[in-house]
Design a protein around this motif. Structure first.
Motif, PDB file in Angstrom:
ATOM      1  N   UNK A 215    -110.434 -30.770 -60.390  1.00  0.00           N
ATOM      2  CA  UNK A 215    -110.217 -30.624 -58.873  1.00  0.00           C
ATOM      3  C   UNK A 215    -111.451 -31.028 -58.013  1.00  0.00           C
ATOM      4  N   UNK A 216    -111.210 -31.370 -56.679  1.00  0.00           N
ATOM      5  CA  UNK A 216    -112.221 -31.623 -55.788  1.00  0.00           C
ATOM      6  C   UNK A 216    -112.761 -30.573 -55.120  1.00  0.00           C
ATOM      7  N   UNK A 217    -111.965 -29.438 -55.006  1.00  0.00           N
ATOM      8  CA  UNK A 217    -112.387 -28.294 -54.356  1.00  0.00           C
ATOM      9  C   UNK A 217    -111.787 -27.176 -55.004  1.00  0.00           C
ATOM     10  N   UNK A 218    -112.279 -25.827 -55.123  1.00  0.00           N
ATOM     11  CA  UNK A 218    -111.626 -24.741 -55.655  1.00  0.00           C
ATOM     12  C   UNK A 218    -112.088 -23.685 -54.552  1.00  0.00           C
ATOM     13  N   UNK A 219    -110.959 -22.965 -54.202  1.00  0.00           N
ATOM     14  CA  UNK A 219    -111.173 -21.865 -53.193  1.00  0.00           C
ATOM     15  C   UNK A 219    -110.693 -20.824 -53.499  1.00  0.00           C
ATOM     16  N   UNK A 220    -111.982 -19.711 -53.531  1.00  0.00           N
ATOM     17  CA  UNK A 220    -111.796 -18.583 -54.586  1.00  0.00           C
ATOM     18  C   UNK A 220    -112.206 -17.258 -53.643  1.00  0.00           C
ATOM     19  N   UNK A 221    -111.201 -16.159 -53.703  1.00  0.00           N
ATOM     20  CA  UNK A 221    -111.602 -15.068 -53.072  1.00  0.00           C
ATOM     21  C   UNK A 221    -112.036 -13.883 -53.923  1.00  0.00           C
ATOM     22  N   UNK A 232    -115.391 -24.751 -64.454  1.00  0.00           N
ATOM     23  CA  UNK A 232    -115.217 -25.615 -65.575  1.00  0.00           C
ATOM     24  C   UNK A 232    -113.865 -26.549 -65.001  1.00  0.00           C
ATOM     25  N   UNK A 233    -113.050 -26.159 -64.379  1.00  0.00           N
ATOM     26  CA  UNK A 233    -112.261 -27.204 -63.776  1.00  0.00           C
ATOM     27  C   UNK A 233    -112.506 -27.921 -62.598  1.00  0.00           C
ATOM     28  N   UNK A 234    -113.793 -28.017 -61.962  1.00  0.00           N
ATOM     29  CA  UNK A 234    -114.038 -28.864 -60.931  1.00  0.00           C
ATOM     30  C   UNK A 234    -114.511 -30.198 -61.204  1.00  0.00           C
ATOM     31  N   UNK A 235    -114.015 -31.132 -60.749  1.00  0.00           N
ATOM     32  CA  UNK A 235    -114.569 -32.526 -60.965  1.00  0.00           C
ATOM     33  C   UNK A 235    -116.235 -32.606 -60.280  1.00  0.00           C
ATOM     34  N   UNK A 236    -116.867 -33.771 -61.177  1.00  0.00           N
ATOM     35  CA  UNK A 236    -118.487 -33.791 -60.778  1.00  0.00           C
ATOM     36  C   UNK A 236    -118.333 -34.154 -59.452  1.00  0.00           C
ATOM     37  N   UNK A 237    -119.228 -33.720 -58.626  1.00  0.00           N
ATOM     38  CA  UNK A 237    -119.340 -34.003 -57.310  1.00  0.00           C
ATOM     39  C   UNK A 237    -118.620 -32.905 -56.441  1.00  0.00           C
ATOM     40  N   UNK A 238    -117.821 -32.185 -57.210  1.00  0.00           N
ATOM     41  CA  UNK A 238    -116.842 -31.220 -56.312  1.00  0.00           C
ATOM     42  C   UNK A 238    -117.387 -29.854 -55.690  1.00  0.00           C
ATOM     43  N   UNK A 239    -116.497 -29.210 -55.312  1.00  0.00           N
ATOM     44  CA  UNK A 239    -116.935 -28.178 -54.473  1.00  0.00           C
ATOM     45  C   UNK A 239    -116.300 -26.768 -54.916  1.00  0.00           C
ATOM     46  N   UNK A 240    -117.228 -25.709 -54.822  1.00  0.00           N
ATOM     47  CA  UNK A 240    -116.492 -24.276 -55.250  1.00  0.00           C
ATOM     48  C   UNK A 240    -117.050 -23.327 -54.042  1.00  0.00           C
ATOM     49  N   UNK A 241    -115.914 -22.926 -53.174  1.00  0.00           N
ATOM     50  CA  UNK A 241    -116.166 -22.191 -52.103  1.00  0.00           C
ATOM     51  C   UNK A 241    -115.692 -20.627 -52.445  1.00  0.00           C
ATOM     52  N   UNK A 242    -116.693 -19.754 -52.185  1.00  0.00           N
ATOM     53  CA  UNK A 242    -115.940 -18.454 -52.378  1.00  0.00           C
ATOM     54  C   UNK A 242    -116.026 -17.737 -51.176  1.00  0.00           C
ATOM     55  N   UNK A 243    -114.930 -17.019 -50.752  1.00  0.00           N
ATOM     56  CA  UNK A 243    -114.727 -16.515 -49.645  1.00  0.00           C
ATOM     57  C   UNK A 243    -114.469 -15.141 -49.566  1.00  0.00           C
ATOM     58  N   UNK A 244    -114.562 -14.591 -50.668  1.00  0.00           N
ATOM     59  CA  UNK A 244    -114.110 -13.006 -50.783  1.00  0.00           C
ATOM     60  C   UNK A 244    -114.649 -12.183 -51.980  1.00  0.00           C
TER      61      UNK A 244
END
Length: 335
Positions: A215-221, A232-244
């Motif tokens: 995925x391009x971005x993972x959005x996680x609370x 492990x499921x995020x594409x190279x150059x992708x983004x992990x955003x933790x909001x919680x």
């Protein structure tokens, strides 16, 4: 007189009590709202229990969201007038203001016009969810049409808003839920794919869905150690955003020893709601989606203000899909 919810000690829903108080007079830069509906948020449970990022000052009110009508404006307020239908955007500390009441005073900067086609119950379900999802998915520019987006804990109001925003910008939302009982409801809500994490290997399933790309971005609370699995499921150059921080355990830097091409960050909607220009753009984006029908707030259940403790118990049970809203009756109260 006004009715407001207060608590004077940390604890469970039973600490929330309804009090009659003098109806407040708005000061400079403030407005008073007759509240018709209140949106509940997980942050308010954490605040009540003492697990939020700041502590209550007792006796404390609480609440970030509401919808109603402006009753009075304080000095210097020119953007709002008595009789305006409005909604409340979370942009203040609960130690200073709160929305759990039938007549509340709030900063005018936290109050926005309510579109004519949005009733109070749906309006109270909008701003925490949609602005939280708007920042990483829309304003950042990191998600493009055709990109896959992973939305964890997707049955929350923020998760459902993220599904709709991803669809709105042409991205492909992949939702997660722990149990299979919510799978069909997430598909009905617009998720292109749903991964049941109690039954499926999340990284493997994501790679299967994305053709091995991730995925391009993972959005996680949730946060906690589970971010390693998500990464492990995020594409190279992708983004992990933790909001919680639903998982109170320490959150590692994903893949720290292997140095993946991954940008990890934390985020709260206050980055937007306390910045007037960013908030202006967010309000325009969300209101446009509401007006066009692209954004439809999902309300799971409503409670009466007198049953606020029961509403908190229901939220804590984690069975809802969408927003829990508390409605306010004005039949027995004076304006």
């Amino acid at each position: 007189m006004a009715r407001i919810v207060r608590f004077d000690r940390l604890g469970g829903p039973e600490v929330l009590t309804l009090h009659e108080v003098e109806t407040g007079t708005p000061g400079a830069g403030e407005v008073r709202i007759r509240v018709d509906a209140i949106g509940l948020n997980r942050a308010e449970i954490m605040y009540r229990e003492g697990g939020y990022f700041y502590e209550p000052v007792f006796p404390s009110t609480l609440g970030y969201e509401a919808a109603g009508v402006v009753e009075a404006v304080g000095a210097g307020v020119e953007s709002l007038a008595e009789g305006d239908p409005v909604a409340v955007v979370p942009s203040f500390l609960q130690t200073e203001y709160g929305t759990y009441g039938d007549h509340v005073v709030l900063p005018a900067s936290a109050v926005v016009p309510r579109p004519a086609n949005v009733d109070p119950v749906r309006a109270a379900a909008v701003w925490m969810a949609y602005v939280t999802a708007y920042g990483p998915l829309a304003e950042s520019g990191n998600v493009r049409p055709g990109d896959h987006v992973l939305i964890t804990a997707a049955s929350s109001s923020v998760g459902l808003a993220a599904i709709q925003i991803a669809r709105h910008i042409g991205a492909i939302p992949i939702a997660t839920t722990r149990g299979a009982d919510k799978k069909q409801r997430l598909l009905d809500a617009g998720a292109a794919h749903v991964v049941v994490t109690d039954e499926e290997d999340l990284p493997a399933r994501v790679k299967e869905i994305t053709g091995g790309e991730g995925v391009r971005l993972a959005f996680d609370p949730i946060a906690g150690p589970g971010v390693e699995t998500i990464a492990q499921g995020i594409a190279p150059g992708g983004f992990l955003v933790v909001y919680g921080a639903l998982d109170p355990r320490p959150t590692p830097l994903p893949g720290a020893r292997s140095y993946p091409a991954l940008t990890s960050s934390t985020y709260t909607l206050f980055e937007i709601t306390t910045n007037p220009e960013r908030l202006r753009r967010a309000v325009a984006f969300v209101n446009a989606g509401l007006a066009s029908g692209s954004f439809v707030p999902v309300v799971d259940r409503t409670f009466d203000l007198r049953d606020i403790a029961e509403a908190h118990r229901y939220m804590a049970a984690n069975g809802q899909v969408g927003k829990i809203v508390v409605t306010v009756s004005h039949q027995d109260t004076a304006s």
